[in-house]
Enzyme design. Sequence first.
Site, PDB file in Angstrom:
ATOM      1  N   HIS A 128       0.824  -1.212   0.000  1.00 33.80           N
ATOM      2  CA  HIS A 128       0.000   0.000   0.000  1.00 33.80           C
ATOM      3  C   HIS A 128       0.857   1.260   0.000  1.00 33.80           C
ATOM      4  O   HIS A 128       0.353   2.352   0.261  1.00 33.80           O
ATOM      5  CB  HIS A 128      -0.965   0.003   1.189  1.00 33.80           C
ATOM      6  N   CYS A 136       5.257  14.354  -7.113  1.00 33.68           N
ATOM      7  CA  CYS A 136       4.450  15.412  -7.718  1.00 33.68           C
ATOM      8  C   CYS A 136       3.274  14.795  -8.474  1.00 33.68           C
ATOM      9  O   CYS A 136       3.441  13.813  -9.212  1.00 33.68           O
ATOM     10  CB  CYS A 136       5.309  16.241  -8.664  1.00 33.68           C
ATOM     11  N   ASN A 224      -4.560 -12.679  15.141  1.00 32.73           N
ATOM     12  CA  ASN A 224      -5.404 -11.494  14.982  1.00 32.73           C
ATOM     13  C   ASN A 224      -6.475 -11.503  16.065  1.00 32.73           C
ATOM     14  O   ASN A 224      -7.026 -12.555  16.381  1.00 32.73           O
ATOM     15  CB  ASN A 224      -6.069 -11.493  13.593  1.00 32.73           C
TER      16      ASN A 224
END
Length: 255
Positions: A128, A136, A224
């Site tokens: 990501h 730019c 998790n």
Amino acid sequence: MDETQALNNDFEARLDRLVTILTQSQRLAFLTGAGISTSSGIPDFRSSTGIYRTTSAELFSIDFIQTRPAEFYAQFKDFYDLISSARPNRGHLAIAELERLGKRVDVVTQNIDALHTQAGSTRVAEIHGTLRTASCMVCARQYPREYFHDAMLRGEAPLCECGNFLKPDVTFFGEPLPEREFAKARRAMWEAQALLIVGTSLQVYPAAGLPRDCDAGAPYIVINYTPTSLDYQASIVFHEAIDEVLPRAVDLLKA
């Protein structure tokens, strides 16, 4: 209660099984998400205390930053400050320690905080993107953090030398993932002898589909707090704290 249920109800037994898998596997892949960085003070996105509870997901869309860059940076300031000041926690350090113990460790992360690299992991695919650089939005010239850091901390939109606005080199909603990093991620899955899914709920695609690229014989380990779509396929499931499970497993591996 069958053997699998008994294993998943017994923390020490699950930990011993994890250590066995780590011992037997030379090539490890980690797929990590926001949950591994919460102990570093970075909130996740989708939980009841996550970023999307206080900041609209719209802020992280490509249309928003392209059409309202000044507004984006004014709202992004606190989030940027939080990530910039964060430091690796025991979970990040445990993963890096496995590499120092001679394992080949590929880390595929959805996080943009660079904490895996700071911890010492050297094979990191940031699917990501990263906040270490910005580019730019017109001429695509890329700048290191030193160039734009102070402006972002002030909530000001940094400018390219050509006069146009910079965009952090992270993947916004509406943008494709960086091809090179995603290719690294897929290769890590193909070559893994064991996959550890750490701190991700596997809700965001295409990252959530990466485990399908693993060899059919590679065991999955899920660490998790909340259930994931792969719990039923996993060899071991931990719904305990990441910075409790991983450091203890690494310490046992070293013993």
